[in-house]
Design a protein around this motif. Structure first.
Motif, mmCIF file in Angstrom:
data_model
loop_
_atom_site.group_PDB
_atom_site.id
_atom_site.type_symbol
_atom_site.label_atom_id
_atom_site.label_comp_id
_atom_site.label_asym_id
_atom_site.label_seq_id
_atom_site.Cartn_x
_atom_site.Cartn_y
_atom_site.Cartn_z
ATOM 1 N N LYS A 82 0.855 -1.182 0.000
ATOM 2 C CA LYS A 82 0.000 0.000 0.000
ATOM 3 C C LYS A 82 0.896 1.239 0.000
ATOM 4 N N ARG A 83 0.763 2.038 -1.014
ATOM 5 C CA ARG A 83 1.704 3.138 -1.236
ATOM 6 C C ARG A 83 1.655 4.198 -0.132
ATOM 7 N N LEU A 84 0.452 4.588 0.265
ATOM 8 C CA LEU A 84 0.331 5.690 1.220
ATOM 9 C C LEU A 84 1.020 5.358 2.544
ATOM 10 N N GLU A 85 0.918 4.102 2.954
ATOM 11 C CA GLU A 85 1.544 3.683 4.212
ATOM 12 C C GLU A 85 3.071 3.799 4.133
ATOM 13 N N ILE A 86 3.597 3.553 2.929
ATOM 14 C CA ILE A 86 5.060 3.555 2.766
ATOM 15 C C ILE A 86 5.606 4.979 2.678
ATOM 16 N N VAL A 87 4.906 5.850 1.942
ATOM 17 C CA VAL A 87 5.476 7.167 1.669
ATOM 18 C C VAL A 87 5.290 8.176 2.805
ATOM 19 N N LYS A 88 4.374 7.879 3.752
ATOM 20 C CA LYS A 88 4.071 8.892 4.762
ATOM 21 C C LYS A 88 5.180 9.079 5.803
#
Length: 834
Positions: free
Chosen positions: A653-659
């Motif tokens: 899940k991208r949002l979890e990684i980039v935050k």
């Protein structure tokens, strides 16, 4: 120089950003000062030493208050006022209003270079008696800048002019020509003279064909022979009136006798050389039809040719002492009208502006000796002779230059005759011309002549695997071996000779570097030899000094040289040519630094393509927009794949990684370094060919050279005789050359892409670097693909840490932050709109 107080600011009240800008503007002021000095222009800083102008500036406040206002520099050249207003950043160059006109609002006038310059120009037009004003908006620094001139008349009307690279066009020598060409749009006297010469050449060609049926190779012999005969008029040894069409003592015999007298008077020796020349001129007395009275002309064609040449050409050659190779120009014109370009005769004549450029690049001294072993019409020797003669007033030194310091070889008998004649007509130098086959000459013996400069335009496209000695690069090596140690060698050759297409050419390139030094290669305008169809370049060497590995070589793109092809006129010099040539020379002699799009300084390998296009890389700092596009394209691709049921390609899940990003400084505040791709990536490998007919449908992406859909060109299940990669970048070698994508999944790679991989990189580092690599598409095309040799030598610009190493942590966090902002912005908008 500009001070903070100029804008009414106390240095103690300036912010750090304002202090930095003020410091940059001082540096820009200094750089502009050096450019003015280089151009021989004396302008006054912060005001004027001319009372009328200085008084006018006392009410030139940009705020319109009627108080004092001073541009950076101001002064007078002839009857022109020159004004310079500069800013430290190219983003502050020009501000336009909604009508695309230079904005005159106070804020724009204060903050933008062109706007401020125009303001001062209009003010001086209104408040002084000067009728011609050129205001310059200058922005940026030595390496990356813009210089925009604006002409303002006495009524305040103005005209924006094309950007220039230097101020050379505006010194006392050039400003009138610039005004005539660029502002009045009229032809200069020199242009009119050149047009007349070309018109005369056309007319003479027609007459030679209509009244003489003269062969192509004999036409210039007739012309040069008559010109030699005309020289005898000064000694009462020849008279045009004596050409009466007598068949007992023919006009041709009279001209031939005058030629013989003139060669004797010119002290041409040895006798065998004089005999060779005279044998070529036999065509004048042996061609019956040109010796008989023509019914239409009422005289012999020879008399008609002689009268024409006396009035239209002889007077020019005798009294005009430029480097113009008139006989060469005539020869080129004759060939163009006879349905050829000289190539069938083994000749590609060198244009005047190239022969003059050779002399400037060689930085000739009065003590230099020049060798041109393929001298054609002696264009290089004539240009070199005039260049050296202009550098001394000493009669004895000038005599030595003419007698001892000009050496030429020419294989073709008729061209040898023309070159010798041309040198006689243009002021001596003929005693050291020899009719010889250069490649059969012993270079050690030629070296004994003591020549310090070699100049050459060798025969083109004559070499082959069967006869590699005729490759242009072999001529180059032979010349290098013929010049004394530390001498300079300059050649103009097709670009292909610098790439080393064959094994033989590659071996010669390697051997050259063992014994000589490559100083630089200048890519020229493809129309330099207009009508011939070759893409030329100039290569410069130091003879007899082995090329060391760390040597930095200059590769320059001079395709935009200020010359253009015009209908019915051929290749024409525009006013921009002076400016562009000066910029080239400033860069060549390290007077200024240039952007990589113009000049790349780099080390070389023998197997490299010795051309700017091979070494060029974009050295401009990357912009936020470039990374935003890469991220947007990648997220769109991922979203697309998920909608098509291919979510198996992605595993997080991208949002979890980039935050969890860390804050980093802006791009424009970061330091950058240059790195080869082979330094960044530990694995560089091309994919493998898989024919369309052999594709088996499946779930694994097949990546090829498409610029769309992350490069995916289908889905396959092939597992044998293919190359499968994962977690890397792909760059298109052909097709959409330079298209670069991050591939997080397993995929089959076609032979049209190359894998770039480093196992220490994560997807964010890959996405950052992909954005920068995409810039390679600027230098490649459908006709110029990325091959294994080229990719090994490609450079990119990356942010660096305090140790000068790539700052991968910065890259990762910069992309994470940018992606997080994009994703959260999208989600917020979708939630708000629900």
């Amino acid at each position: 120089m500009k001070q903070a107080a100029k804008n009414g600011l106390n240095s103690n009240t300036l912010t750090n950003k304002e202090k930095l800008m003020a410091k940059k503007e001082v540096l820009t002021d200094l750089w502009v000062y050096e450019m003015l000095k280089e151009a021989n222009i004396d302008l006054h800083p912060q005001g004027s030493n001319i009372t009328e102008i200085n008084n006018a500036l006392k009410s030139a406040s940009k705020a319109g208050s009627g108080n004092v206002g001073f541009p950076e520099y101001c002064g007078v050249v002839k009857d022109f006022i020159l004004i310079i207003e500069n800013k430290s950043d190219v983003s502050l160059h020009t501000k336009r209003n909604e009508k695309n006109v230079i904005c005159t609002q106070v804020a724009s006038v204060k903050n933008y270079a062109v706007n401020g310059a125009l303001f001062y120009g209009k003010h001086l037009a209104k408040n002084t008696s000067y009728k011609k004003i050129i205001a310059f908006g200058v922005s940026g620094n030595e390496k990356r800048h813009r210089i925009t001139p604006v002409f303002i008349d006495e009524r305040g009307g103005y005209k924006e002019l094309d950007d220039v690279e230097t101020f050379t066009l505006f010194n006392e020598k050039n400003i009138d020509e610039y005004y005539t060409k660029s502002i009045l749009k009229e032809k200069t006297p020199e242009e009119k003279t050149t047009e007349e010469i070309l018109k005369d050449a056309r007319a003479l060609h027609e007459d030679l064909r209509n009244y003489g049926s003269i062969q192509d190779k004999d036409k210039p012999l007739v012309v040069s022979g008559i010109l030699l005969a005309l020289r005898e008029m000064e000694h009462k040894g020849f008279s045009i009136e004596s050409l009466v069409g007598d068949q007992t003592n023919t006009d041709g015999e009279k001209i031939y006798e005058a030629i013989e007298k003139n060669l004797k008077r010119a002290n041409v020796s040895p006798q065998v050389k004089k005999d060779k020349l005279l044998s070529q001129f036999l065509v004048i007395k042996d061609t019956k039809v040109i010796n008989e009275v023509n019914d239409n002309l009422k005289k012999s064609p020879l008399k008609h040719f002689t009268e024409f040449l006396y009035e239209n050409i002889y007077k020019n050659i005798k009294y005009i002492h430029s480097a113009e190779d008139y006989l060469g120009r005539f020869y080129g014109e004759f060939m163009s009208y006879s349905g050829g370009d000289g190539q069938s005769l083994g000749i590609v004549l060198t244009p005047k502006h190239i022969t003059e450029l050779f002399c400037e690049l060689a930085d000739l001294k009065v003590t230099d000796s020049i060798l041109d072993p393929c001298c054609g019409t002696a264009g290089f020797l004539i240009a070199g002779m005039h260049d050296m003669l202009q550098k001394t007033d000493n009669p004895e030194t000038q005599r030595k230059i003419r007698k001892n310091q000009l050496h030429g070889l020419e294989l073709q008998p008729y061209m040898f005759t023309i070159s010798t004649t041309n040198m006689i007509l243009r002021g001596d130098g003929k005693s050291n011309l020899e009719q010889e086959d250069f490649l059969k000459c012993n270079p050690s013996q030629l070296q004994e002549k003591g020549c310090t400069v070699g100049m050459m335009n060798p025969p083109y496209s004559m070499g082959s695997k069967n006869d590699p000695s005729l490759y242009e690069i072999n001529f180059t090596e032979h010349l290098l071996n013929s010049i004394v140690q530390d001498g300079k060698v300059i050649v103009i050759v097709p670009q292909s000779s610098m790439t080393g297409k064959t094994l033989e050419e590659q071996a010669i390139k390697a051997n050259i570097l063992k014994h000589h030094t490559l100083e630089g290669v200048i890519t020229l305008n493809s129309n330099s030899f207009y009508g011939v169809g070759t893409n030329p370049c100039i290569a410069l060497f130091t003879a007899g000094v082995p090329h060391y590995k760390e040597k930095k070589v200059k590769f320059i793109n001079f395709e935009k040289d200020g010359f253009e092809v015009q209908k019915h006129r051929g290749l024409v010099e525009t006013i921009d040519a002076i400016d562009k040539r000066q910029h080239l020379l400033d860069v060549w002699f390290d007077r200024i630094e240039a952007e990589t799009m113009f000049c790349v300084n780099t080390t070389i390998e023998p197997e490299d393509e010795w051309l700017h296009s091979f070494y060029f890389f974009n050295d401009e700092n990357p912009t936020k927009e470039e990374f935003e596009k890469t991220i947007a394209d990648y997220l769109t691709f991922e979203f697309n794949m998920i909608l098509q049921g291919k979510e198996y390609l992605f595993d997080s899940k991208r949002l979890e990684i980039v935050k969890d990003f860390e804050e980093v400084e802006d791009l424009d505040k970061k330091a950058y370094g240059e790195f080869y791709l082979k330094e960044i990536f530990t694995k560089v490998q091309r994919g493998k060919r898989l024919k369309k007919l052999d594709h088996k449908k499946g779930k694994m992406p097949y990546v090829s050279s498409s610029a769309m859909n992350n490069g995916i060109d289908g889905f396959v299940s092939n597992s044998e005789n293919v190359r499968i990669f994962k977690n890397c970048l792909t760059i298109a070698n052909s097709g959409s050359v330079g298209a670069t994508f991050f591939q997080p999944f397993e995929f089959v790679a076609s032979d049209h892409v190359t894998k770039l991989q480093n196992d220490d990189f994560n997807e964010f580092i890959y996405l950052y670097i992909a954005s920068v690599i995409k810039r390679l598409s600027e230098k490649y095309s459908f006709n110029r693909e990325i091959n294994d040799q080229r990719i090994k030598r490609e450079k990119i610009l990356l942010p660096i840490d305090e140790n000068g190493r790539p700052d991968f942590k910065y890259m990762e966090n910069f992309i994470k932050k940018l992606e997080y902002e994009k994703l959260t912005n999208y989600i917020e908008k979708k939630v708000t709109n629900v």
